[in-house]
Design a protein around this motif. Structure first.
Motif, short mmCIF file in Angstrom:
data_model
loop_
_atom_site.label_atom_id
_atom_site.label_comp_id
_atom_site.label_asym_id
_atom_site.label_seq_id
_atom_site.Cartn_x
_atom_site.Cartn_y
_atom_site.Cartn_z
N ASN A 102 1.13 -0.78 0.19
CA ASN A 102 0.14 -0.34 0.18
C ASN A 102 0.74 1.48 -0.37
N ARG A 103 1.62 1.53 -0.12
CA ARG A 103 2.81 2.01 -0.05
C ARG A 103 3.16 3.05 0.41
N ARG A 150 -5.93 2.69 -1.39
CA ARG A 150 -5.57 2.86 -0.17
C ARG A 150 -6.93 2.77 0.25
N ARG A 151 -7.61 2.99 0.07
CA ARG A 151 -9.37 3.12 0.42
C ARG A 151 -9.55 1.60 0.33
N ARG A 205 -4.19 7.04 -2.66
CA ARG A 205 -5.41 7.09 -2.11
C ARG A 205 -6.71 6.91 -2.50
N GLN A 263 -13.60 -0.01 5.95
CA GLN A 263 -12.57 0.97 4.70
C GLN A 263 -13.34 -0.66 3.31
N GLY A 274 -11.59 7.87 3.57
CA GLY A 274 -11.30 8.22 2.69
C GLY A 274 -11.96 8.80 2.10
#
Lengths: 284, 252
Positions: free
Chosen positions: B52-53, B81-82, B78, B165, B109
């Motif tokens: 996820n960096r 990532r959500r 972003r 999430q 997010g």
């Protein structure tokens, strides 16, 4: 062969010489400035006459007094509000753990410049720039506030736990949301502490900037000194003390309402530690 | 609908010329719990954080839901990532926020800053967080501050936050390393159940080999920044463990 045991608590030669030089310089400076016992006794005499003329305090000019106090209070409140509002984004930009160096550099420079000059000097500057009156005082104290709480806010942000920030980032939150949920909860109670301390400090400074013509009770005080109205001076000083004490009570109230009321305080419900670092004394 | 994750040629160098990950190729299909084991310092944590960096990969591809995460720009990252939930070793809850607020962090997010500031989350999100608190067994804790919870409770909140999430992939970086053995089993059970219930892959870094055998459908052994073993727990024998961790005294 007998090696002598090292003696504990030895003072190095350098330190001895240093103390000696300091003592010598103190004597030299005292002789230069006529800092002698005789001079002190003469001064005491004068002081006794001065204090004698201060009592009883004269409150007959109370309208002037109240006007000055109210103006000082307004200067302090407005300057604190302005200073806090500007400090928030500036200190965020200045935080090295959240921002790249191209952002922290200018922000840190701004804070350093605001910090480096005493409020009275800044007040003189603004009196020259925008003219006599409360505006100059407000601007001067805004500058002082940025220099002071800007630095403290920055330090608070730089001490946060980045793990909590990382977790919020990992959810895909925007930068603003990371600040709101990852950073702000960690620093909020300290911010409130710094802000109320600064308000307190601004209240004191606001009684002083009037001396250089930047509004507030200080101007009245200075004029009374110049006219040798020492009983009125005494009335003003007593009023300032009362004002500061009321201000301190208000500051405690603000802390209680904001920190405990919003649940950001320390967990066991104790009042957050007084947010006054050692360096916080310099404006008084 | 299963999101698959494909990692190709993943390299990470914290210092130039000293790679921690030396070209990782992995594929994750459908559901199931994958445990990544290996000695400390072999890059397990780096690998999971590259997905996820949270750590920037130096080279390679990370294909998730048809996108190469390694190449995404900020906004796109972003959005990606959500859909990736993450659970941390030290829980990483926002200590001074309530349990409920920590869960709602999982919806940030999708929430504008103004709404987040005023805590105006959609009713559906609030409902979902109460339901998830029920699921993880913390229904009565919604208003408690996160720092008043025990380790096991915190990790449950951490898992619930990730589940908020509605992730298509779940990452866990040593989720049980700070917990006692009994709580560790409970947390692993919860991760496994929830992964199965959502039908998503769960990737877990682990120290405890026995625990990974017990819960994982697949084990990946890492050694010196490379994949040394990849297969079902049954195939992970002593010889392989000796190869992965070195030495053998600890095996008996």
């Amino acid at each position: 062969m007998n090696v002598p045991a090292p003696r504990p608590f030895r003072v190095s030669t350098g330190a001895r010489v240093g103390f000696l030089l300091l003592a010598l310089y103190a004597f030299y400076a005292a002789s230069q400035l006529d800092f002698t016992w005789d001079r002190f006794i003469t001064g005491l005499d004068n002081g006794a006459r001065f204090i004698g003329r201060m009592f009883p305090p004269n409150f007959s000019n109370w309208e002037l007094l109240i006007k000055g106090l109210v103006e000082s209070l307004q200067i302090a409140v407005l300057a604190s509000l302005g200073g806090i509002l500007i400090s928030l984004p500036v200190s965020l930009l200045a935080s090295r753990n959240l921002m790249p160096s191209w952002a922290t550099w200018p922000a840190r420079a701004l804070i350093a410049v605001c910090r480096s000059l005493h409020p009275v000097i800044v007040a003189i500057f603004f009196v020259k720039a925008v003219g006599f009156g409360a505006l100059a005082g407000i601007l001067a104290l805004v500058v002082a506030s940025i220099g002071f709480i800007g630095k403290l806010f920055t330090e608070a942000i730089e001490e946060i736990s980045l793990k909590q920030v990382e977790a919020v980032r990992a959810t895909g939150a925007s930068f603003a949301n990371v600040i709101l949920f990852g950073v702000l909860p960690q620093v909020f109670s300290r911010f409130v502490g710094f802000a109320t301390y600064q308000t307190d400090s601004n209240l004191r400074s606001s009684t002083m900037v009037g001396i250089v013509g930047a509004g507030g009770i200080g101007g009245t005080l200075f004029a009374a000194f110049q006219r040798f109205d020492y009983d009125f001076v005494c009335a003003i000083l007593l009023s300032i003390i009362a004002l500061i004490m009321v201000g301190e009570m208000l500051a405690n109230l603000i802390r209680a309402v904001f920190v405990e009321g919003l649940g950001f305080g320390s967990r066991d419900g104790k009042r957050p530690a007084p947010a006054v670092p050692s360096a916080a004394k310099e404006f008084d | 609908m299963t999101a698959s994750l494909t990692i190709r040629g993943l390299v990470k160098e914290y210092k130039p010329g000293q790679p921690v990950l030396k070209g990782i190729d992995l594929e994750f299909d459908g559901a199931g719990l994958t445990a990544i084991i290996g000695a400390s310092g072999t890059g397990k944590s780096t690998l999971i954080r590259c997905i996820n960096r949270l750590v920037e990969p130096t080279a390679g591809e990370i294909i998730f839901a048809g996108e190469d995460i390694a190449k995404l720009r900020r906004g796109e990252l972003r959005n990606a990532r959500r859909r990736i939930g993450m659970v941390f070793q030290e829980y990483n809850l926002v200590e001074r926020l309530s349990v409920m607020e920590n869960l709602l962090t999982g919806r940030l997010g999708y929430t504008g800053a103004w709404q987040a500031w005023l805590r105006r989350f959609p009713a559906a999100d609030i409902e979902r967080s109460f339901a998830l608190l029920e699921t993880v067994g913390l229904a009565s804790f919604a208003d408690q501050r996160a720092d008043s919870l025990s380790g096991g409770q915190r990790q449950r909140v951490g898992i619930a936050r990730a589940l908020m999430q509605e992730p298509r992939l779940m990452l866990a970086d040593e989720p049980t390393s700070s917990l006692d053995p009994k709580t560790s089993v409970e947390i692993m059970t919860l991760l496994k159940e929830q992964g199965a219930a959502q039908g998503i892959p769960v990737i877990v870094n682990m120290h405890d080999v026995e625990l990974s055998r017990r819960f994982a459908d697949r084990i990946i052994g890492m050694k010196d920044g490379m994949v040394a073993f990849d297969g079902p727990p049954a195939e992970l024998d002593h010889a392989m463990l000796k190869h992965i961790y070195g030495g053998e005294g600890w095996l008996h």
